[in-house]
Design an enzyme around this catalytic site. Structure first.
Site, mmCIF file in Angstrom:
data_model
loop_
_atom_site.group_PDB
_atom_site.id
_atom_site.type_symbol
_atom_site.label_atom_id
_atom_site.label_comp_id
_atom_site.label_asym_id
_atom_site.label_seq_id
_atom_site.Cartn_x
_atom_site.Cartn_y
_atom_site.Cartn_z
ATOM 1 N N ASP A 1 87.600 -12.118 32.567
ATOM 2 C CA ASP A 1 86.131 -11.721 31.856
ATOM 3 C C ASP A 1 85.009 -10.980 33.008
ATOM 4 O O ASP A 1 83.997 -10.897 32.611
ATOM 5 C CB ASP A 1 85.558 -12.896 31.359
ATOM 6 C CG ASP A 1 84.884 -13.997 32.095
ATOM 7 O OD1 ASP A 1 83.694 -14.235 32.098
ATOM 8 O OD2 ASP A 1 85.851 -14.533 32.869
ATOM 9 N N ASP B 1 96.277 -26.888 46.682
ATOM 10 C CA ASP B 1 96.615 -25.453 46.965
ATOM 11 C C ASP B 1 97.871 -24.891 46.343
ATOM 12 O O ASP B 1 98.907 -25.282 46.466
ATOM 13 C CB ASP B 1 96.560 -25.065 48.257
ATOM 14 C CG ASP B 1 96.607 -23.807 48.708
ATOM 15 O OD1 ASP B 1 96.765 -23.044 47.950
ATOM 16 O OD2 ASP B 1 96.973 -23.392 49.892
ATOM 17 N N GLU C 1 101.487 -22.303 36.598
ATOM 18 C CA GLU C 1 99.939 -21.649 36.550
ATOM 19 C C GLU C 1 99.025 -22.074 37.648
ATOM 20 O O GLU C 1 99.083 -23.322 38.115
ATOM 21 C CB GLU C 1 99.312 -22.429 35.150
ATOM 22 C CG GLU C 1 97.909 -21.842 34.882
ATOM 23 C CD GLU C 1 97.471 -22.240 33.273
ATOM 24 O OE1 GLU C 1 96.490 -22.000 33.176
ATOM 25 O OE2 GLU C 1 98.121 -22.758 32.626
ATOM 26 N N THR D 1 91.257 -20.643 26.178
ATOM 27 C CA THR D 1 90.805 -22.056 26.903
ATOM 28 C C THR D 1 89.273 -22.150 26.526
ATOM 29 O O THR D 1 88.523 -21.206 26.174
ATOM 30 C CB THR D 1 90.917 -22.012 28.160
ATOM 31 O OG1 THR D 1 90.077 -20.774 28.755
ATOM 32 C CG2 THR D 1 92.380 -21.622 28.426
ATOM 33 N N ARG D 2 88.606 -23.228 26.868
ATOM 34 C CA ARG D 2 87.107 -23.416 26.990
ATOM 35 C C ARG D 2 86.563 -22.509 27.748
ATOM 36 O O ARG D 2 85.491 -22.086 27.309
ATOM 37 C CB ARG D 2 86.882 -24.903 27.249
ATOM 38 C CG ARG D 2 87.361 -26.131 26.213
ATOM 39 C CD ARG D 2 86.770 -27.498 26.919
ATOM 40 N NE ARG D 2 87.405 -27.709 28.089
ATOM 41 C CZ ARG D 2 87.176 -28.852 28.814
ATOM 42 N NH1 ARG D 2 85.986 -29.411 28.360
ATOM 43 N NH2 ARG D 2 87.716 -29.168 30.028
ATOM 44 N N TYR D 3 86.897 -22.258 28.861
ATOM 45 C CA TYR D 3 86.167 -21.340 29.800
ATOM 46 C C TYR D 3 86.117 -20.116 29.040
ATOM 47 O O TYR D 3 84.983 -19.454 29.069
ATOM 48 C CB TYR D 3 86.874 -21.106 30.931
ATOM 49 C CG TYR D 3 86.141 -20.141 31.926
ATOM 50 C CD1 TYR D 3 85.382 -20.515 32.878
ATOM 51 C CD2 TYR D 3 86.653 -18.847 31.875
ATOM 52 C CE1 TYR D 3 84.686 -19.659 33.774
ATOM 53 C CE2 TYR D 3 86.001 -17.897 32.725
ATOM 54 C CZ TYR D 3 84.948 -18.103 33.610
ATOM 55 O OH TYR D 3 84.574 -17.238 34.531
ATOM 56 N N LYS E 1 81.085 -10.901 45.667
ATOM 57 C CA LYS E 1 80.788 -10.212 46.671
ATOM 58 C C LYS E 1 81.817 -9.405 47.414
ATOM 59 O O LYS E 1 82.663 -9.991 47.834
ATOM 60 C CB LYS E 1 79.950 -11.274 47.638
ATOM 61 C CG LYS E 1 78.623 -11.847 47.063
ATOM 62 C CD LYS E 1 77.913 -12.554 47.955
ATOM 63 C CE LYS E 1 76.694 -13.167 47.469
ATOM 64 N NZ LYS E 1 75.987 -14.167 48.231
ATOM 65 N N ASP F 1 88.713 -17.403 40.214
ATOM 66 C CA ASP F 1 87.270 -17.189 40.577
ATOM 67 C C ASP F 1 87.130 -15.744 41.242
ATOM 68 O O ASP F 1 87.988 -15.314 41.682
ATOM 69 C CB ASP F 1 87.013 -18.234 41.760
ATOM 70 C CG ASP F 1 85.542 -18.352 42.238
ATOM 71 O OD1 ASP F 1 84.774 -17.236 42.136
ATOM 72 O OD2 ASP F 1 85.009 -19.225 42.506
ATOM 73 N N GLU G 1 95.609 -27.035 40.707
ATOM 74 C CA GLU G 1 94.333 -26.924 40.471
ATOM 75 C C GLU G 1 93.708 -27.853 41.595
ATOM 76 O O GLU G 1 93.912 -28.844 41.814
ATOM 77 C CB GLU G 1 94.019 -27.524 39.071
ATOM 78 C CG GLU G 1 92.507 -27.671 38.948
ATOM 79 C CD GLU G 1 91.605 -26.398 39.042
ATOM 80 O OE1 GLU G 1 90.662 -26.306 39.614
ATOM 81 O OE2 GLU G 1 92.162 -25.347 38.261
#
Length: 233
Positions: free
Chosen positions: A172, A114, A62, A211-213, A140, A136, A87
């Protein structure tokens, strides 16, 4: 100047964004100091199931596991499989360590840093599943090269997955969604989209926890969430 270099995350050779948010609590710092070294991915050399877990077993990876909810859920669901999570955000690593400790998850190994550096050390054709959930979006246009869904990383994903292995991607963010779909379409010789109509991307597949996100994106911000499954050809 760095933001305007040509390339993608496989060639930029740096991480962007914060590495720490709120200061860690004493208990979290203790997990970083004591538990993380016990289950950390080795800093050098090949990353294999045998080296991490002592014997061969299906291997999952993951990228950017956030707070570790999904990683812990999958590891608990499949105790005979091995799970690697990477992470760069130390607060997320600390939270994942709580899940590992409380769930007594012996089949999880973590990397604070990384993901691509670790992924590059996994032998080709070794992974059964690879997850990239809510990365992420870097919305832009000048930052699009920082997005994990780009040609270089996708080719790396394909190299590390075994034939028939699965790549799961969720977002999302509408801009990132369109970008990701264009990238994956360019690599349809490597990946087959597992799709049977709108329900395939509008409904969370079995074995894919919220997930919480994701919950916050849906309930607080009112975002739609999209789910994608690709099979390695």
């Amino acid at each position: 100047m760095t933001a305007f270099k040509e390339g993608d995350p496989t060639t930029l050779n740096r991480l962007y964004g914060r590495s720490q948010g709120k200061p860690l609590r004493a208990g979290q710092q203790e997990l970083i100091d004591k538990l993380l070294p016990q289950i950390a991915v080795p800093a050098e050399g090949p990353v294999t199931a045998e080296r991490l877990f002592g014997h061969d077993r299906p291997l999952h990876f993951e990228i950017g596991f956030g707070g570790g909810e999904h990683l812990a859920y999958r590891a608990d669901l499949l105790p005979d499989h091995g799970f690697i999570g990477a992470e760069p955000f130390v607060n997320g690593v600390a939270q994942a360590l709580v899940h590992v400790r409380d769930g007594r998850l012996a089949n999880v190994r973590l990397h604070w840093g990384d993901a691509l550096e670790v992924l590059a050390r996994i032998p080709d054709g070794s992974l059964s599943m690879l997850y990239l959930l809510h990365p992420d979006p870097w919305p832009k246009a000048k930052h699009a090269k920082r997005r994990m869904m780009n040609d270089g990383p996708v080719r790396l994903f394909a190299a590390k997955l075994k034939p028939g292995g699965e790549f799961r991607f969720g977002t999302d963010h509408a801009v990132y969604l369109r970008h990701a779909l264009m990238v994956m379409q360019r690599h349809d010789d490597l990946f087959e989209w597992q799709v049977k109509g709108r329900e395939s991307w509008e409904n969370r597949p079995s074995g894919w926890c919220e997930t919480r996100y994701e919950h916050k994106a849906r309930t607080v911000y009112g975002h739609e969430v999209w789910y994608f499954r690709y099979r390695r050809r």
